[in-house]
Design a protein around this motif. Structure first.
Motif, PDB file in Angstrom:
ATOM      1  N   ASN A  62       0.831  -1.208   0.000  1.00  0.00           N
ATOM      2  CA  ASN A  62       0.000   0.000   0.000  1.00  0.00           C
ATOM      3  C   ASN A  62       0.868   1.261   0.000  1.00  0.00           C
ATOM      4  N   ARG A  63       1.905   1.250   0.834  1.00  0.00           N
ATOM      5  CA  ARG A  63       2.764   2.436   0.987  1.00  0.00           C
ATOM      6  C   ARG A  63       3.601   2.704  -0.265  1.00  0.00           C
ATOM      7  N   GLN A  64       3.708   1.699  -1.117  1.00  0.00           N
ATOM      8  CA  GLN A  64       4.469   1.920  -2.354  1.00  0.00           C
ATOM      9  C   GLN A  64       3.655   2.679  -3.397  1.00  0.00           C
ATOM     10  N   LYS A  65       2.348   2.767  -3.173  1.00  0.00           N
ATOM     11  CA  LYS A  65       1.474   3.467  -4.128  1.00  0.00           C
ATOM     12  C   LYS A  65       1.610   4.977  -3.905  1.00  0.00           C
ATOM     13  N   SER A  66       1.344   5.746  -4.978  1.00  0.00           N
ATOM     14  CA  SER A  66       1.463   7.200  -4.816  1.00  0.00           C
ATOM     15  C   SER A  66       0.378   7.709  -3.855  1.00  0.00           C
ATOM     16  N   LYS A  67      -0.773   7.047  -3.878  1.00  0.00           N
ATOM     17  CA  LYS A  67      -1.838   7.442  -2.942  1.00  0.00           C
ATOM     18  C   LYS A  67      -2.395   6.170  -2.294  1.00  0.00           C
ATOM     19  N   PRO A  68      -1.832   5.776  -1.148  1.00  0.00           N
ATOM     20  CA  PRO A  68      -2.303   4.551  -0.493  1.00  0.00           C
ATOM     21  C   PRO A  68      -3.794   4.617  -0.167  1.00  0.00           C
ATOM     22  N   LYS A  69      -4.416   3.424  -0.064  1.00  0.00           N
ATOM     23  CA  LYS A  69      -5.864   3.376   0.228  1.00  0.00           C
ATOM     24  C   LYS A  69      -6.080   2.912   1.669  1.00  0.00           C
ATOM     25  N   PRO A  70      -7.190   3.348   2.272  1.00  0.00           N
ATOM     26  CA  PRO A  70      -7.475   2.897   3.638  1.00  0.00           C
ATOM     27  C   PRO A  70      -7.547   1.368   3.711  1.00  0.00           C
ATOM     28  N   LEU A  71      -6.884   0.821   4.737  1.00  0.00           N
ATOM     29  CA  LEU A  71      -6.846  -0.638   4.920  1.00  0.00           C
ATOM     30  C   LEU A  71      -7.482  -0.972   6.264  1.00  0.00           C
ATOM     31  N   LEU A  72      -8.506  -1.814   6.224  1.00  0.00           N
ATOM     32  CA  LEU A  72      -9.224  -2.182   7.443  1.00  0.00           C
ATOM     33  C   LEU A  72      -9.181  -3.689   7.648  1.00  0.00           C
ATOM     34  N   LEU A  73      -9.478  -4.090   8.869  1.00  0.00           N
ATOM     35  CA  LEU A  73      -9.504  -5.508   9.216  1.00  0.00           C
ATOM     36  C   LEU A  73     -10.897  -5.857   9.707  1.00  0.00           C
ATOM     37  N   LYS A  74     -11.443  -6.982   9.223  1.00  0.00           N
ATOM     38  CA  LYS A  74     -12.760  -7.412   9.720  1.00  0.00           C
ATOM     39  C   LYS A  74     -12.570  -8.560  10.711  1.00  0.00           C
ATOM     40  N   ILE A  75     -13.157  -8.393  11.887  1.00  0.00           N
ATOM     41  CA  ILE A  75     -12.911  -9.378  12.944  1.00  0.00           C
ATOM     42  C   ILE A  75     -14.189 -10.126  13.337  1.00  0.00           C
ATOM     43  N   ALA A  76     -13.957 -11.289  13.960  1.00  0.00           N
ATOM     44  CA  ALA A  76     -15.063 -12.141  14.428  1.00  0.00           C
ATOM     45  C   ALA A  76     -15.574 -11.633  15.772  1.00  0.00           C
ATOM     46  N   PRO A  77     -16.841 -11.947  16.069  1.00  0.00           N
ATOM     47  CA  PRO A  77     -17.366 -11.548  17.381  1.00  0.00           C
ATOM     48  C   PRO A  77     -16.945 -12.517  18.482  1.00  0.00           C
ATOM     49  N   ASP A  78     -16.271 -13.588  18.088  1.00  0.00           N
ATOM     50  CA  ASP A  78     -15.952 -14.656  19.046  1.00  0.00           C
ATOM     51  C   ASP A  78     -14.577 -14.507  19.684  1.00  0.00           C
ATOM     52  N   LEU A  79     -13.918 -13.375  19.458  1.00  0.00           N
ATOM     53  CA  LEU A  79     -12.589 -13.169  20.032  1.00  0.00           C
ATOM     54  C   LEU A  79     -12.703 -12.855  21.524  1.00  0.00           C
ATOM     55  N   THR A  80     -11.717 -13.314  22.287  1.00  0.00           N
ATOM     56  CA  THR A  80     -11.684 -13.009  23.728  1.00  0.00           C
ATOM     57  C   THR A  80     -11.147 -11.587  23.918  1.00  0.00           C
ATOM     58  N   ASP A  81     -11.284 -11.068  25.143  1.00  0.00           N
ATOM     59  CA  ASP A  81     -10.740  -9.725  25.414  1.00  0.00           C
ATOM     60  C   ASP A  81      -9.238  -9.691  25.126  1.00  0.00           C
TER      61      ASP A  81
END
Ligand SMILES: Cc1cc2nc3c(=O)[nH]c(=O)nc-3n(C[C@H](O)[C@H](O)[C@H](O)COP(=O)(O)O)c2cc1C
Length: 345
Positions: A207-226
């Protein structure tokens, strides 16, 4: 009209057939210019006060279509006519794959829920990129949700995500790394600290190699512990993620009204809709509080009314998404959420 007429008719069909019938009807309706105009007029809430500037993008309103509804980018224009501020396409994988055998999508009407084990059925990232080349200019925001093929072992998953990232880069506004679907064997193991840091760091490097990087998000499960959520916060910071989408479907079957016998017959899959609502909101609240409000969160899971959406926003989400709520409440849900947001400003 949806609850009285359309829903009872659609519920006569299998859920996956009903999905295709709905989209077919919507496409036909939109092909008639006056109907398209009337639909947009009826569903859209055009109000500058709904606009949100998030990770450098201007969202016309904060209500989006969650991933999985338009896996191949065939329906984003039709869905945008229903008033969404953004549409997330995918999950897409490098190669097309059929997904799991039918039936793989089930309704739990007593719980206003769905169980799915679709298994990333999609036509592959090249077909999607080709389709998105014809994307019309406008203010609709499109997210690209990326995953790995079923046949790719986790050790080589990074390559699959990188292929999807590169192929979609010119055509989408933001990216979502999906490591939280329960329907691709072992995919959720990629949520562990080591592999996840490696995967996200590699994508950010591209992403950082691009002239205009794009927003990068992560989708997580509801089953994760604290503890696992704490890891996610560390990783988000270390890899300079732009945000987290909380949450995907759950593997839990706790608290359902639907009879255990029926659940047993349905079998494996991710549960969405009303039963996942409180857990998703709790995850949003936890991440928001622990990050002192510094993490951008898109809230999704069990939004079937405007009040549910407001609850997610109050818990710390900046934007929200819906999927199962469309099946149970119908498309006016989007307009009603936007109206409620304006009312509670
Ligand atoms: C049939 C179906 C397919 C889905 N496919 C995907 C997918 O491909 N990728 C993804 O990130 N989430 C997928 N999801 C999860 C949704 O995007 C959403 O996170 C989840 O359903 C919780 O929201 P809801 O309760 O509003 O449905 C899918 C959900 C359903 C019901």
């Amino acid at each position: 009209m949806y609850k009285l007429i359309l829903k009872p008719v659609l519920f006569l069909f299998s859920p996956e057939k009903a999905h295709h019938i709905t989209l077919f009807l919507l496409k036909i309706a939109l092909a008639i210019p006056i109907v398209g105009w009337l639909l947009r007029r009826g569903y859209e809430v055009n109000d500058k006060r709904l606009e949100r500037i998030v990770f450098g993008l201007t969202f016309p309103n904060p209500v989006g279509l969650a991933a999985g509804f338009d896996k191949d980018g065939k329906h984003y224009e039709a869905m945008s006519a229903l008033g969404f501020g953004f549409i997330e396409i995918g999950t897409v994988t490098p190669l097309g794959q059929p997904g799991n055998p039918w039936p793989r999508l089930f309704r739990l009407p007593a719980d206003e829920a769905l169980i799915n084990r679709m298994g990333f059925n999609n036509e592959g990232v090249d077909a999607l990129a080709e389709r998105l080349k014809n994307r019309k200019p406008g203010n609709l925001i499109i997210g690209g949700n990326i995953g790995k093929n079923k046949a790719t072992p986790n050790e080589q998953a990074g390559r699959d995500y990188a292929i999807c990232f590169e192929a979609l880069f010119p055509y989408v506004d933001y990216f979502v790394v999906n490591v939280s679907s329960p329907n691709t064997p072992n995919l959720r193991d990629l949520q562990e600290k080591g592999p996840l840091t490696e995967l996200l760091a590699a994508l950010q490097h591209l992403n950082r190699q691009k002239s205009k990087p794009k927003p990068l998000l992560l989708k997580i499960a509801p089953d994760l512990t604290d503890g696992q959520l704490d890891d996610i916060l560390d990783i988000a910071k270390a890899t300079q993620l732009d945000g987290v989408i909380a949450t995907n479907t759950t593997i839990s079957r706790d608290g359902l009204v639907t009879e255990p016998k029926i659940l047993e017959e349905i079998g494996a899959g991710g549960l969405s809709g009303m039963p996942v609502k409180n857990r998703s909101t709790a995850v949003i609240k936890y991440l928001h509080q622990k990050s002192n409000g510094t993490l951008t969160i898109i809230g999704v899971g069990g939004i079937t009314s405007p009040a549910d959406a407001l609850e997610k926003l109050n818990a710390g989400a900046t934007l929200v998404q819906v999927y199962s709520g469309l099946v149970y409440a119908g498309p006016t849900l989007i307009k009603h959420i936007n109206q409620a947001i304006l009312k509670h400003k």
